[in-house]
Design a protein around this motif. Structure first.
Motif, PDB file in Angstrom:
ATOM      1  N   ALA A  25     -49.798   8.344  11.924  1.00 14.68           N
ATOM      2  CA  ALA A  25     -50.780   9.397  11.675  1.00 14.68           C
ATOM      3  C   ALA A  25     -52.014   9.255  12.553  1.00 14.68           C
ATOM      4  N   CYS A  47     -53.184  16.513  11.998  1.00 15.08           N
ATOM      5  CA  CYS A  47     -53.603  15.492  12.977  1.00 15.08           C
ATOM      6  C   CYS A  47     -54.141  14.225  12.319  1.00 15.08           C
ATOM      7  N   GLY A  48     -54.296  14.227  10.991  1.00 12.14           N
ATOM      8  CA  GLY A  48     -54.747  13.021  10.297  1.00 12.14           C
ATOM      9  C   GLY A  48     -56.167  13.076   9.789  1.00 12.14           C
ATOM     10  N   THR A 209     -51.034  14.662  16.323  1.00  9.14           N
ATOM     11  CA  THR A 209     -50.495  13.386  15.848  1.00  9.14           C
ATOM     12  C   THR A 209     -49.874  12.579  16.987  1.00  9.14           C
ATOM     13  N   PRO A 210     -50.176  11.270  17.051  1.00  3.68           N
ATOM     14  CA  PRO A 210     -51.118  10.523  16.204  1.00  3.68           C
ATOM     15  C   PRO A 210     -52.555  10.839  16.574  1.00  3.68           C
TER      16      PRO A 210
END
Length: 260
Positions: A25, A47-48, A209-210
């Protein structure tokens, strides 16, 4: 000393069935946030961004790296407030009881609740239940609950998503006033660039991502700006003209400034 220091080498979500289906992530994510700074995190879906907030807030500690909040690990910090995408009010509790959940054992909690609800213009609804409140009022109650502990750090995960523009703007103004009066540091996740420019002292853009930082810049605009101010749209236009793929998490390597 920074209010928040983040160095995430890697954050992986593992599938218990197969290690081959694990997802990275966040990777090589570094960020320093000053005390009292309002930082907006912007990036594409998935995208985290929420993962990042959960790590900073100590809700998730399964990662490679180091995070500190006011010099200690998130799990040891008691000065963090969190406002989620949905209000998460308990339907069987009234507004006052919902706000007071996190300060239940404090001797002066009733006074604190009344004062804060008055500040949020909800004092007349202290005995009302969530089902009788409008969407904007539920968000105000959730914001009051996040502030009732007098947090030094406030984490907000797209808290005004799906609200009508006038209601959202009213809540944004309330949020800014609360942060300034209480000298709180804020980390605000959003996918709305106009919202980020209006609220933020600083914008941090993430890659796909990450997730990692692809652009980090200060918002060089008057602090008392409004969402409809021409300067907000001008800043947005100029930013996207320079980095047309920024909201997709992409930036030319020759233009990338990384962390500043």
């Amino acid at each position: 000393m920074s209010a928040v220091s983040v160095e995430i080498l890697k954050k992986i979500y593992n599938n218990n069935v197969s290690s081959q289906s694990s997802v990275t992530a966040l990777e090589n994510f570094r960020l320093e946030i000053k005390e009292g700074e309002f930082t907006c995190i912007v990036g594409p879906s998935g995208c985290g961004k929420t993962t990042l907030l959960n790590l900073i807030g100590g809700l998730d500690k399964n990662f490679e790296g180091v995070i500190s909040v006011n010099g200690v690990s998130p799990q040891r910090s008691s000065a963090v407030g969190y406002m989620f995408q949905s209000p998460r009010l308990m339907p069987w509790l009234n507004v006052g009881q919902n706000v007071g959940l996190v300060v239940d054992k404090e001797p002066n909690k009733d006074k604190k609740i009344k004062e804060l609800l008055s500040e949020m213009e909800l004092d007349k609804f202290i005995h009302a239940y969530p089902k009788s409140l409008s969407g904007g009022m539920r968000r105000r109650a959730a914001l009051a609950r996040a502030f009732i502990t007098e947090p030094e750090l406030l984490l907000l995960d797209e808290p005004f998503l799906s609200l009508d523009v006038p209601v959202a703007n009213r809540l944004r103004k309330m949020l800014l006033n609360l942060c300034k009066r209480r000298s709180a540091t804020a980390v605000f996740v959003t996918h709305d660039l106009r919202e980020a420019i209006y609220l933020g002292d600083r914008l941090v853009f993430m890659s796909g991502t990450p997730g990692r930082v692809v652009l980090d810049l200060l918002v060089d605009l008057p602090s008392q700006r409004l969402p409809e101010d021409p300067d907000v749209e001008r800043f947005r236009h100029n930013l996207l003209e320079q980095h047309p793929r920024l909201l997709a998490g992409l930036i030319e390597d020759t233009e990338s400034v990384g962390n500043t």
